[in-house]
Scaffold this motif. Sequence first.
Motif, short mmCIF file in Angstrom:
data_model
loop_
_atom_site.label_atom_id
_atom_site.label_comp_id
_atom_site.label_asym_id
_atom_site.label_seq_id
_atom_site.Cartn_x
_atom_site.Cartn_y
_atom_site.Cartn_z
N SER A 157 20.40 -70.28 -11.01
CA SER A 157 21.25 -71.30 -11.63
C SER A 157 20.74 -71.72 -13.00
O SER A 157 21.45 -72.35 -13.78
CB SER A 157 21.32 -72.54 -10.73
N GLY A 158 19.46 -71.39 -13.28
CA GLY A 158 18.88 -71.74 -14.56
C GLY A 158 18.03 -72.99 -14.54
O GLY A 158 17.46 -73.37 -15.57
N GLU A 159 17.93 -73.66 -13.38
CA GLU A 159 17.11 -74.86 -13.29
C GLU A 159 16.54 -75.00 -11.88
O GLU A 159 17.29 -75.03 -10.90
CB GLU A 159 17.90 -76.12 -13.63
N VAL A 160 15.22 -75.09 -11.79
CA VAL A 160 14.55 -75.33 -10.52
C VAL A 160 14.17 -76.80 -10.47
O VAL A 160 13.39 -77.28 -11.29
CB VAL A 160 13.28 -74.45 -10.39
N VAL A 161 14.74 -77.52 -9.50
CA VAL A 161 14.53 -78.96 -9.36
C VAL A 161 13.78 -79.22 -8.07
O VAL A 161 14.29 -78.94 -6.98
CB VAL A 161 15.87 -79.73 -9.36
N LEU A 162 12.56 -79.76 -8.18
CA LEU A 162 11.71 -79.97 -7.00
C LEU A 162 10.93 -81.27 -7.15
O LEU A 162 10.62 -81.70 -8.26
CB LEU A 162 10.73 -78.80 -6.83
N PRO A 163 10.56 -81.87 -6.02
CA PRO A 163 9.78 -83.12 -6.06
C PRO A 163 8.28 -82.87 -6.16
O PRO A 163 7.50 -83.24 -5.28
CB PRO A 163 10.15 -83.78 -4.73
N VAL A 164 7.88 -82.23 -7.23
CA VAL A 164 6.47 -81.92 -7.41
C VAL A 164 6.15 -82.03 -8.90
O VAL A 164 6.98 -81.68 -9.75
CB VAL A 164 6.14 -80.50 -6.88
N ILE A 212 8.37 -66.76 -14.66
CA ILE A 212 9.57 -66.07 -14.19
C ILE A 212 10.57 -65.92 -15.34
O ILE A 212 11.19 -64.87 -15.51
CB ILE A 212 10.19 -66.82 -13.01
N ALA A 213 10.73 -66.98 -16.13
CA ALA A 213 11.64 -66.91 -17.27
C ALA A 213 11.21 -65.83 -18.25
O ALA A 213 12.03 -65.05 -18.75
CB ALA A 213 11.70 -68.28 -17.96
N GLU A 214 9.92 -65.75 -18.52
CA GLU A 214 9.41 -64.75 -19.45
C GLU A 214 9.61 -63.34 -18.91
O GLU A 214 10.00 -62.42 -19.64
CB GLU A 214 7.93 -65.00 -19.71
N ALA A 215 9.36 -63.16 -17.61
CA ALA A 215 9.49 -61.82 -17.02
C ALA A 215 10.93 -61.37 -16.93
O ALA A 215 11.23 -60.18 -17.10
CB ALA A 215 8.85 -61.82 -15.62
N SER A 216 11.83 -62.31 -16.68
CA SER A 216 13.23 -61.96 -16.48
C SER A 216 14.06 -61.99 -17.75
O SER A 216 15.19 -61.49 -17.78
CB SER A 216 13.86 -62.91 -15.45
N GLY A 217 13.51 -62.60 -18.81
CA GLY A 217 14.26 -62.71 -20.04
C GLY A 217 15.41 -63.70 -19.95
O GLY A 217 16.36 -63.63 -20.74
N ARG A 218 15.32 -64.63 -18.99
CA ARG A 218 16.37 -65.62 -18.79
C ARG A 218 15.82 -67.01 -19.10
O ARG A 218 14.62 -67.23 -19.03
CB ARG A 218 16.89 -65.60 -17.34
N GLU A 219 16.70 -67.93 -19.41
CA GLU A 219 16.31 -69.32 -19.58
C GLU A 219 16.30 -70.00 -18.22
O GLU A 219 17.36 -70.12 -17.58
CB GLU A 219 17.26 -70.04 -20.54
N VAL A 220 15.13 -70.42 -17.78
CA VAL A 220 15.01 -71.12 -16.51
C VAL A 220 14.15 -72.35 -16.74
O VAL A 220 13.00 -72.24 -17.17
CB VAL A 220 14.37 -70.24 -15.41
N ALA A 221 14.70 -73.51 -16.46
CA ALA A 221 13.99 -74.76 -16.66
C ALA A 221 13.43 -75.28 -15.34
O ALA A 221 13.92 -74.92 -14.26
CB ALA A 221 14.92 -75.81 -17.26
N PHE A 222 12.41 -76.11 -15.44
CA PHE A 222 11.88 -76.79 -14.26
C PHE A 222 12.00 -78.29 -14.47
O PHE A 222 11.65 -78.82 -15.53
CB PHE A 222 10.41 -76.43 -14.01
N THR A 223 12.49 -78.98 -13.43
CA THR A 223 12.64 -80.43 -13.48
C THR A 223 12.00 -81.05 -12.24
O THR A 223 12.29 -80.62 -11.11
CB THR A 223 14.12 -80.84 -13.54
N SER A 224 11.16 -82.04 -12.46
CA SER A 224 10.54 -82.77 -11.37
C SER A 224 11.36 -84.01 -11.05
O SER A 224 11.76 -84.75 -11.97
CB SER A 224 9.11 -83.17 -11.75
N VAL A 225 11.63 -84.24 -9.77
CA VAL A 225 12.41 -85.40 -9.34
C VAL A 225 11.67 -86.13 -8.23
O VAL A 225 10.80 -85.56 -7.56
CB VAL A 225 13.81 -84.98 -8.84
N PRO A 226 11.99 -87.41 -7.99
CA PRO A 226 11.39 -88.12 -6.86
C PRO A 226 11.77 -87.49 -5.53
O PRO A 226 12.85 -86.89 -5.40
CB PRO A 226 11.97 -89.54 -6.99
N LEU A 227 10.91 -87.65 -4.54
CA LEU A 227 11.15 -87.04 -3.23
C LEU A 227 12.43 -87.56 -2.60
O LEU A 227 13.18 -86.77 -2.02
CB LEU A 227 9.95 -87.31 -2.31
#
Length: 291
Positions: A157-164, A212-227
Amino acid sequence: MTTNETTNETTDKTTNENANTPVILVLGASGKTGRRVADRLETAGAAVRRGSRSASPPFDWEDPATWPAALEGVASVYVSFYPDLAVPGAPEAVAAFTAEARRAGVRRVVLLSGRGEAEAQRAEEVIAAAGMEWTVVRASWFAQNFSEGAFLDAVNSGEVVLPVGDVREPFIDVEDIADVAVAALTEDGHHEQVYEVTGPQLLTFAEAVRAIAEASGREVAFTSVPLDAFTAYLAEAGEAPEVIEMLAYLFAEVLDGRNAYVTDGVKRAIGRPPRDFADYARTAAAKGVWK
């Protein structure tokens, strides 16, 4: 446990069995590690029985009546518990299964476990006291969760959203877990060994996503959210309550920095260093998993 071993519902069959060949039962044979363990054993010419609900005979952790047939003629077992050793009741289920395995004549058992988890460590104690040759493979978070498991859709989806946040984890390539498990199942010298297996470096989840973004050549963001926001999202998406509870436990308890160190378990078990996360990412990208 931090391994997040999930299965795919595919039909698994026993291979290379005959009446005079000791059988190796691989539980979770449709999962990330079990599938690889079974494939390696078959390639080596071993008699493999793939244990899953869709197999013949079937194996179901929730139905002990399926266990005796799955264990008939079995000499060694790879134990991957479903859905996860972190769930309540997992050690008790492992205890009941290992007791049945010993009655069936099983001589060797290899348990996939997780780092820093009380329930997983209780299951390890069960295995050690079961009266059979035993080995524990205590794994860190799977790198393959980004390419085969819980985080794949998020990556795509282009964005990994996790509580970490900035906690670091030594992600393990499951190819390494499979190699260690096969060695313990087929070679002498691994009895009473706890192999704590990790990757060779500590990464934050944001750094892993960047690799992963570098290896795949895709834009993938990471977002930290509250649990609480994360669990609310899962509930709205229709995730099962027990899965939400398990993930909340893993992110709130296990990912608190207690596992922020690397180990030599892979090298101790098979004599080589573990695979680097960047190598994993390049291999996965080359297979086209991130589209």
